[in-house]
Design an enzyme around this catalytic site. Structure first.
Site, PDB file in Angstrom:
ATOM      1  N   SER A 254       0.902  -1.153  -0.109  1.00  0.00           N
ATOM      2  CA  SER A 254       0.045   0.194   0.105  1.00  0.00           C
ATOM      3  C   SER A 254       0.874   1.397  -0.179  1.00  0.00           C
ATOM      4  CB  SER A 254      -0.957  -0.112   1.260  1.00  0.00           C
ATOM      5  OG  SER A 254      -1.958   0.887   1.093  1.00  0.00           O
ATOM      6  N   ASP A 345      -9.228  -5.073  -5.679  1.00  0.00           N
ATOM      7  CA  ASP A 345      -8.826  -3.831  -4.499  1.00  0.00           C
ATOM      8  C   ASP A 345      -9.620  -2.698  -4.209  1.00  0.00           C
ATOM      9  OD1 ASP A 345      -7.564  -2.173  -2.809  1.00  0.00           O
ATOM     10  OD2 ASP A 345      -5.558  -2.577  -3.869  1.00  0.00           O
ATOM     11  N   HIS A 380      -7.258  -5.730  -1.221  1.00  0.00           N
ATOM     12  CA  HIS A 380      -6.102  -5.121  -1.018  1.00  0.00           C
ATOM     13  C   HIS A 380      -4.847  -5.689  -0.173  1.00  0.00           C
ATOM     14  CE1 HIS A 380      -3.805  -1.066  -0.711  1.00  0.00           C
ATOM     15  NE2 HIS A 380      -4.018  -1.488   0.618  1.00  0.00           N
TER      16      HIS A 380
END
Length: 441
Positions: A254, A345, A380
């Site tokens: 991320s 995601d 994610h």
């Protein structure tokens, strides 16, 4: 309940009259979290319906469970790696379904996420066999047989060393053996606190891993974290006696991926042999301070969507900017990069970012350095294999506690975690262990 008790009574009566009790084999009983289990049940009646149940109590005292419904073969045997679950928290032939399909038991607090905090201790799992196909009330029933197993993030001999040096804060994990070893800087995303479990597992596979704290904590203030912080951390890792100074990697998830890409593209000090970026984007360059990058994201906060009281963050970076100054110039990266993305995601536009990175790097002539893994149906939070899928969970956003939608579906997400982890380790070994030393640029 009466039917279930009758089934259990009949099964116990059979065992007492024949002297044959069900046997449950779970191997290995003590292993790393990314090792596959072999679960076999023997001494059942032919075509007997049973439930395999796995339960775990987290460090926060929350209870998680998974279960599958099976029918024994003509020999009274169930081999989880070969026989299909007919129902439960997973279906089909799933050798690790009892791990990756775990979920909070009914009545638990909402928004939970299963994460290991103390990597010096194992996770304990109780795996049991129950007569009949059961879906609830396991704690009120008596199992036919139970086994307890340990799952670890740290292999025997891995050292954990707290690091507070030159303003840098984190935890260093050193593999067992004489060394020196390749090293990597492990950076998580926007969640607060120091996350150690992935670095511990990477050290268990032969990499000196520095789990780096770089967002707000009691000791660190986000306004003081700039590019030099990551460069200093890299130099500390590089100069460690157990590290091969010319064999270092950056590993980010991320926002940590945004930092990894920025450092690889712009830093004159950080010269990694390779980068692994999970669920990240080049549309959040970190060129000066972390605070400035976060503030740029915050300017688009009006793009955040809320559905079913869950925060959908991905639109905040869409569309991917056309202006080169608003994204990392990945055309300047001179080391191999592995991108790992989930097709569902809902937090970052990782797939769209990867597509744009391909265009930029192709134009710059360094596309051969880029490898992209995209997993349809994954979300994610692509973590080490067999970690339970969390489509949404609690998250602290500024001073507010919200529920963040990460995306993904359990089965494809589990497949993505298993496949990507194998490829990540192979990628790191290829470029940190087996590749020739980098030429000086």
């Amino acid at each position: 309940m009466l039917a279930t008790n009758r089934l259990l009574r009949d099964s116990l009566h059979m065992a007492l009259s024949t002297g044959v009790w069900p046997l449950l084999s779970v191997e290995p009983t003590r292993a790393l979290v990314d090792e596959e289990l072999k679960v076999i049940v023997r001494n059942l009646s032919p075509r007997q319906e049973v439930t395999l149940h796995c339960v775990h109590q987290s460090e926060d005292k929350d209870v998680w469970e998974a279960f599958g419904h099976y029918i024994s073969d003509e020999h009274g045997t169930i081999t989880v790696a070969k026989n299909a679950s007919m129902g439960g928290t997973y279906k089909g032939v799933e050798s690790m379904g009892l791990m990756w399909s775990m979920r909070p038991v009914p009545g638990s607090r909402p928004g939970l996420r299963l994460r290991k905090k103390d990597v010096l201790s194992p996770m304990f799992f109780h795996i049991s066999v129950y007569d009949g196909h059961i879906t609830q009330g396991f704690s009120q029933l008596t199992a036919l047989v139970t086994r307890v197993i340990e799952r670890w993030y740290m292999a025997p001999g891995v050292q954990r060393v707290s690091l507070q040096e030159k303003g840098v804060q984190g935890t260093l994990f050193i593999p067992p053996g004489p060394g020196p070893f390749p090293g990597l800087l492990d950076m998580w995303g926007g969640g607060r606190g120091l996350v150690e479990y992935r670095a511990a597992l990477l050290a268990s596979h032969g990499f000196v891993s520095l789990a780096l704290e770089y967002l707000s904590s009691d000791e660190l203030n986000i306004s003081t974290i700039d590019v030099s912080y990551f460069e200093t951390a890299y130099q500390i890792l590089q100069s460690h006696a157990m590290v091969q100074r010319d064999r270092l990697a950056l590993f980010g998830l991320s926002f940590g991926s945004a930092i990894a890409l920025s450092m690889a593209a712009y830093s004159k000090i950080i010269k990694p042999r390779c980068c692994v970026c999970i669920s990240g984007s080049h549309a959040t360059p970190v060129q000066t301070t972390v605070l400035e990058a976060v503030q740029e994201i915050s300017k688009k906060i009006d793009k955040v969507r809320i559905e079913d009281n869950q925060i959908i963050w991905r639109d905040i970076m869409l569309p991917i900017p056309a202006d080169p100054s608003m994204k990392v110039h990945v055309g300047q990266i001179k080391c191999p990069v592995l991108l790992v993305n989930g097709g569902d995601d809902q937090n970052w536009p990782a797939v769209e970012s990867a597509e744009d990175m391909v265009r930029i790097m192709e134009k710059a002539g360094n596309l051969h350095l880029l490898q992209v893994l995209t997993y349809p149906g994954a979300g994610h939070l692509i973590e080490p294999p067999y970690t339970p899928h969390h489509r949404a969970s609690n998250f602290v956003l500024g001073k507010d506690k919200v529920v963040m939608l990460w995306g993904g579906q359990p089965k494809p997400h589990a497949d993505a975690q298993e496949d990507s982890w194998e490829k990540i380790l192979a990628f790191l070994r290829q470029h940190l262990y087996f590749a020739a030393p980098q030429a000086k640029l």
